[in-house]
Write a protein that holds these residues in place. Structure first.
Motif, PDB file in Angstrom:
ATOM      1  N   LEU A 221      73.154  58.973   4.722  1.00 17.42           N
ATOM      2  CA  LEU A 221      73.861  58.861   5.998  1.00 17.42           C
ATOM      3  C   LEU A 221      72.986  58.306   7.110  1.00 17.42           C
ATOM      4  O   LEU A 221      73.414  57.434   7.871  1.00 17.42           O
ATOM      5  CB  LEU A 221      74.429  60.221   6.397  1.00 17.42           C
ATOM      6  N   ASP A 222      71.763  58.770   7.231  1.00 20.05           N
ATOM      7  CA  ASP A 222      70.949  58.396   8.383  1.00 20.05           C
ATOM      8  C   ASP A 222      69.593  57.824   7.999  1.00 20.05           C
ATOM      9  O   ASP A 222      68.678  57.778   8.828  1.00 20.05           O
ATOM     10  CB  ASP A 222      70.759  59.602   9.303  1.00 20.05           C
ATOM     11  N   ALA A 223      69.427  57.384   6.763  1.00 21.89           N
ATOM     12  CA  ALA A 223      68.130  56.842   6.352  1.00 21.89           C
ATOM     13  C   ALA A 223      68.307  55.993   5.098  1.00 21.89           C
ATOM     14  O   ALA A 223      69.344  56.030   4.427  1.00 21.89           O
ATOM     15  CB  ALA A 223      67.133  57.970   6.089  1.00 21.89           C
ATOM     16  N   TYR A 224      67.268  55.230   4.794  1.00 20.56           N
ATOM     17  CA  TYR A 224      67.208  54.483   3.539  1.00 20.56           C
ATOM     18  C   TYR A 224      65.745  54.286   3.178  1.00 20.56           C
ATOM     19  O   TYR A 224      64.847  54.387   4.019  1.00 20.56           O
ATOM     20  CB  TYR A 224      67.910  53.121   3.662  1.00 20.56           C
ATOM     21  N   ARG A 225      65.482  54.034   1.901  1.00 19.94           N
ATOM     22  CA  ARG A 225      64.121  53.740   1.469  1.00 19.94           C
ATOM     23  C   ARG A 225      64.168  52.694   0.367  1.00 19.94           C
ATOM     24  O   ARG A 225      65.130  52.623  -0.416  1.00 19.94           O
ATOM     25  CB  ARG A 225      63.404  55.002   0.991  1.00 19.94           C
ATOM     26  N   ILE A 226      63.107  51.872   0.345  1.00 17.35           N
ATOM     27  CA  ILE A 226      63.055  50.728  -0.557  1.00 17.35           C
ATOM     28  C   ILE A 226      61.801  50.832  -1.419  1.00 17.35           C
ATOM     29  O   ILE A 226      60.702  51.056  -0.916  1.00 17.35           O
ATOM     30  CB  ILE A 226      63.030  49.404   0.228  1.00 17.35           C
ATOM     31  N   ARG A 227      61.978  50.640  -2.703  1.00 21.90           N
ATOM     32  CA  ARG A 227      60.884  50.669  -3.661  1.00 21.90           C
ATOM     33  C   ARG A 227      60.820  49.319  -4.369  1.00 21.90           C
ATOM     34  O   ARG A 227      61.842  48.806  -4.839  1.00 21.90           O
ATOM     35  CB  ARG A 227      61.131  51.777  -4.676  1.00 21.90           C
ATOM     36  N   THR A 228      59.641  48.730  -4.451  1.00 20.73           N
ATOM     37  CA  THR A 228      59.485  47.434  -5.083  1.00 20.73           C
ATOM     38  C   THR A 228      59.334  47.587  -6.586  1.00 20.73           C
ATOM     39  O   THR A 228      59.221  48.691  -7.127  1.00 20.73           O
ATOM     40  CB  THR A 228      58.259  46.702  -4.520  1.00 20.73           C
ATOM     41  N   ALA A 229      59.281  46.441  -7.278  1.00 23.38           N
ATOM     42  CA  ALA A 229      59.202  46.467  -8.734  1.00 23.38           C
ATOM     43  C   ALA A 229      57.939  47.159  -9.234  1.00 23.38           C
ATOM     44  O   ALA A 229      57.932  47.728 -10.326  1.00 23.38           O
ATOM     45  CB  ALA A 229      59.271  45.046  -9.282  1.00 23.38           C
ATOM     46  N   ASP A 230      56.867  47.114  -8.426  1.00 29.79           N
ATOM     47  CA  ASP A 230      55.624  47.758  -8.875  1.00 29.79           C
ATOM     48  C   ASP A 230      55.575  49.251  -8.557  1.00 29.79           C
ATOM     49  O   ASP A 230      54.559  49.919  -8.791  1.00 29.79           O
ATOM     50  CB  ASP A 230      54.401  47.052  -8.289  1.00 29.79           C
ATOM     51  N   GLY A 231      56.649  49.786  -7.981  1.00 28.72           N
ATOM     52  CA  GLY A 231      56.737  51.214  -7.723  1.00 28.72           C
ATOM     53  C   GLY A 231      56.354  51.652  -6.328  1.00 28.72           C
ATOM     54  O   GLY A 231      56.533  52.825  -5.970  1.00 28.72           O
ATOM     55  N   SER A 232      55.831  50.756  -5.512  1.00 29.48           N
ATOM     56  CA  SER A 232      55.413  51.133  -4.158  1.00 29.48           C
ATOM     57  C   SER A 232      56.602  51.102  -3.199  1.00 29.48           C
ATOM     58  O   SER A 232      57.546  50.330  -3.380  1.00 29.48           O
ATOM     59  CB  SER A 232      54.322  50.187  -3.660  1.00 29.48           C
ATOM     60  N   PHE A 233      56.546  51.952  -2.179  1.00 27.83           N
ATOM     61  CA  PHE A 233      57.589  51.990  -1.160  1.00 27.83           C
ATOM     62  C   PHE A 233      57.191  51.064  -0.005  1.00 27.83           C
ATOM     63  O   PHE A 233      56.017  51.025   0.395  1.00 27.83           O
ATOM     64  CB  PHE A 233      57.792  53.426  -0.665  1.00 27.83           C
ATOM     65  N   VAL A 234      58.167  50.323   0.506  1.00 23.83           N
ATOM     66  CA  VAL A 234      57.890  49.344   1.559  1.00 23.83           C
ATOM     67  C   VAL A 234      58.936  49.459   2.662  1.00 23.83           C
ATOM     68  O   VAL A 234      60.012  50.027   2.461  1.00 23.83           O
ATOM     69  CB  VAL A 234      57.912  47.900   1.002  1.00 23.83           C
ATOM     70  N   GLU A 235      58.596  48.907   3.802  1.00 27.31           N
ATOM     71  CA  GLU A 235      59.555  48.728   4.883  1.00 27.31           C
ATOM     72  C   GLU A 235      59.791  47.234   5.047  1.00 27.31           C
ATOM     73  O   GLU A 235      58.849  46.447   5.034  1.00 27.31           O
ATOM     74  CB  GLU A 235      59.021  49.328   6.191  1.00 27.31           C
ATOM     75  N   ARG A 236      61.040  46.862   5.189  1.00 24.43           N
ATOM     76  CA  ARG A 236      61.374  45.457   5.415  1.00 24.43           C
ATOM     77  C   ARG A 236      62.030  45.311   6.782  1.00 24.43           C
ATOM     78  O   ARG A 236      62.641  46.247   7.300  1.00 24.43           O
ATOM     79  CB  ARG A 236      62.289  44.940   4.312  1.00 24.43           C
ATOM     80  N   ASP A 237      61.881  44.118   7.345  1.00 26.95           N
ATOM     81  CA  ASP A 237      62.372  43.876   8.694  1.00 26.95           C
ATOM     82  C   ASP A 237      63.888  44.030   8.781  1.00 26.95           C
ATOM     83  O   ASP A 237      64.617  43.668   7.843  1.00 26.95           O
ATOM     84  CB  ASP A 237      61.984  42.466   9.152  1.00 26.95           C
ATOM     85  N   VAL A 238      64.337  44.544   9.905  1.00 30.10           N
ATOM     86  CA  VAL A 238      65.771  44.594  10.211  1.00 30.10           C
ATOM     87  C   VAL A 238      66.122  43.351  11.018  1.00 30.10           C
ATOM     88  O   VAL A 238      65.468  43.048  12.023  1.00 30.10           O
ATOM     89  CB  VAL A 238      66.129  45.861  11.013  1.00 30.10           C
TER      90      VAL A 238
END
Length: 617
Positions: A221-238
């Motif tokens: 509802l109020d958040a999201y998270r992104i994980r790349t193919a190598d398993g690390s979590f990243v932030e991407r631009d809005v």
């Protein structure tokens, strides 16, 4: 092809899902469905083989409501259009209940299906999607949460995919993943969303996050998270999308194709904005490295599909004649399956409206590999700034066509041609084959182009009359010579894809080498007759048609002196526009196809068996 919308919201998200599907109808589909979590946190789904409007009525009858859901329009690949093959796919056993929608093709689905059958899973569809659903389910049964299960499953999958999946036991989350097929996050005040493109979410948000290949995302509802193919979590631009709800609405027009045809003077002007106000042409239009790259360019390879391929064919004439650089044009879907000879210092150009065309992206990757070590550079001409094609290219030129909803491309084609002519001038100037006087002449022609296009569109009433003669036709032949032969190819493509009339195009000089055998009184022949150096040759070809009782429909420049006669119909365009003539001659061919389709009662914007965004091979 296919479309995904998914939402986790604070209010009832069913209307948003339906609205999103309507915005994605342009992508082409033969079934549609919505999956949702009930108030009791149980997975449920509604599917239809009709249009989204029928699915909406079906849902409204049941007065469904939910705060978590996924929705889909399917263009059949594995398995015929049937309810058993429609999305969402559900896997429900051993205390785990999943619901999944999927765009793309899983190439190793047979191998995984065999493993799952041995593990006790049963299949009710012929789809690769159900294989993926059961695979993720198997990981969940082993004890993984949904996010980890999707991540682990993604390591097993080969092919192209974008997915959105929810689990009854984790009722406030949706997980998505992409590899090769588009998927983005919509960031809203009342929830978070996933979609195939921004247009599906405009009623709720314009804040979007573009996912990269290999990304696995979890939204709540109020958040999201992104994980790349190598398993690390990243932030991407809005990013804030420049699209508006008005840009994807019909307004006063009957069809999107009609709207987009008449938008062409404006969008070409927008595409040429940085050129029309300049006193000279600059390579900086293509990137900061463009000057050095273009100086070293000795060969050009253009990769494209469909309508974009026809634009590339026109560009070959322009670049070779004005800039004197040899050009090879390849159909992207064929290029990587043959042995080609790479040349040093090649500029590899890709063309695409969406920037997500699977064949073109794959061809670009193959071209990079083939030209490795040979000082090749990549340039993409595209309408979508955050598309995969743009991200994978060193140089870029963004057309400003705006969203194109109709399956039959119109404004994407003419803006691509405009961009390719600008590229021609830049290359010619850098190579020393463009004088100051010629540069000024061509810039003046570009400035006048939108007004000239508007004048051609005024011919619509005459073209409507012609369309009445095509209603009962089953075949048509399009002729052009020189640089207008690819325009004849484009005209034939438009007619066949939205009217279902079989249409072929030929270089007019080829008539005596076979096509003339088709010509009789039942075969309309559409000819492009500009007042260029080949006009007398073309007139001879047209006489050959009349001698066989062929009915001629000729789009001619005013000063060609081709007169109407029995069996000869003529619509005069304005004076010859020089090198830009192909752009002007495109417009009446678009209108002829459109009004013939309207008269025949076909589904203009959503022709059968076709999809707008071809995201699978």
């Amino acid at each position: 092809m296919c479309g995904i919308v998914a939402a986790v919201g604070s209010n009832n998200i069913i209307p948003l899902l339906i609205d999103g599907l309507k915005k994605l109808e342009y992508r082409g589909y033969d079934s549609t469905g919505v999956g949702y979590l009930t108030a009791n946190h149980e997975v449920a789904a509604e599917r239809s083989l009709e249009r989204v409007a029928q699915l909406e009525a079906q849902i409204n009858t049941k007065q469904l409501a939910a705060q978590v859901g996924v929705a889909h329009t399917r263009w059949a690949t594995h398995g015929a259009p049937a309810l058993r093959n429609a999305h969402p796919m559900v896997s429900n056993s051993k205390g785990v209940s999943l619901c999944l929608v999927h765009n793309g093709i899983i190439e190793n689905h047979d191998e995984i299906r065999t493993e799952l059958l041995e593990a006790g899973y049963t299949f009710t569809s012929e789809t690769d999607t159900e294989v993926m659903t059961h695979l993720i389910h198997q990981y969940c049964v082993s004890g993984l949460d949904l996010y980890e299960a999707v991540y682990q499953a993604s390591k097993r999958l080969k092919g192209l995919y974008a997915i959105a999946v929810m689990r009854a036991e984790e009722p406030h989350h949706i997980v998505g993943a992409r590899h090769g097929a588009p998927l983005l996050i919509g960031v809203g005040e009342r929830g978070n969303y996933l979609a195939s493109d921004t247009s599906a979410l405009l009623s709720e948000t314009r804040q979007v996050v573009y996912l990269e290949d290999g990304d696995v995302v979890e939204i709540c509802l109020d958040a999201y998270r992104i994980r790349t193919a190598d398993g690390s979590f990243v932030e991407r631009d809005v990013h804030e999308s420049e699209l508006s709800a008005d840009a994807v609405s019909l307004g006063l027009y009957s069809h999107y194709m009609q709207k987009e045809t008449f938008e062409q003077p404006e969008v070409v002007a927008n595409t040429l904005q940085m050129v029309s106000g300049a006193q000279s042409i600059s390579p900086l239009l293509f990137g900061t490295q463009a000057d050095d790259v273009f100086r070293n360019t000795q060969n050009i390879l253009i990769l494209a599909c469909g309508t974009s391929y026809h634009a590339a064919m026109v560009a070959r004439y322009w670049i070779e004649e004005v800039a004197h650089i040899p050009v090879n044009v390849e159909i992207a879907s064929e290029y990587r399956y043959r042995t080609s000879v790479p040349l040093p210092n090649t500029l590899i150009i890709t063309l695409s409206q969406s920037g997500e065309t699977a064949d073109t992206i794959a061809a670009l990757q193959h071209a990079k590999n083939v030209h490795n070590g040979l000082a090749a550079t990549t340039l993409s001409i595209c309408n979508v700034p955050e598309s995969a094609l743009i991200r994978q290219s060193q140089l870029r030129f963004l057309t400003r066509a705006g969203p194109e909803i109709g399956v039959a491309s119109t404004k994407a084609f003419t803006t691509q041609l405009s961009a390719l002519f600008v590229l021609t001038l830049v290359l010619a100037k850098i190579k020393g084959s463009l004088s100051v006087a010629k540069e000024e002449e061509y810039l003046n022609q570009l400035r006048h182009l939108p007004a000239a296009m508007a004048q051609v569109l005024l011919l619509e009433p005459q073209i409507i009359e012609w369309a009445k003669s095509f209603v009962d036709k089953q075949h048509a032949l399009f002729l052009g010579r020189g640089i207008h032969w690819p325009i004849a190819m484009e005209g034939a493509l438009k007619l066949k894809e939205i009217t279902y009339i079989h249409a072929e195009s030929y270089a007019a000089g080829e008539l005596k080498h076979g096509p003339l055998a088709l010509v009789d009184e039942r075969m309309p022949v559409i000819a492009i007759a500009p007042n260029d150096t080949l006009i007398e040759k073309l007139k001879s070809n047209l006489q050959e048609v009349r001698a066989r009782s062929g009915e001629l429909y000729i789009f001619a420049d005013r000063d060609t002196f081709i007169e109407p006669a029995e069996g000869v119909h003529v619509i005069n365009l304005p004076d010859h526009a020089g090198f830009l003539s192909p752009i002007l001659h495109t417009l009446p061919l678009q209108l002829l196809a459109y009004h013939t389709a309207v008269a025949r009662g076909t589904d203009v914007d959503k022709p059968r068996n076709l999809a707008k965004s071809v995201t699978v091979e």
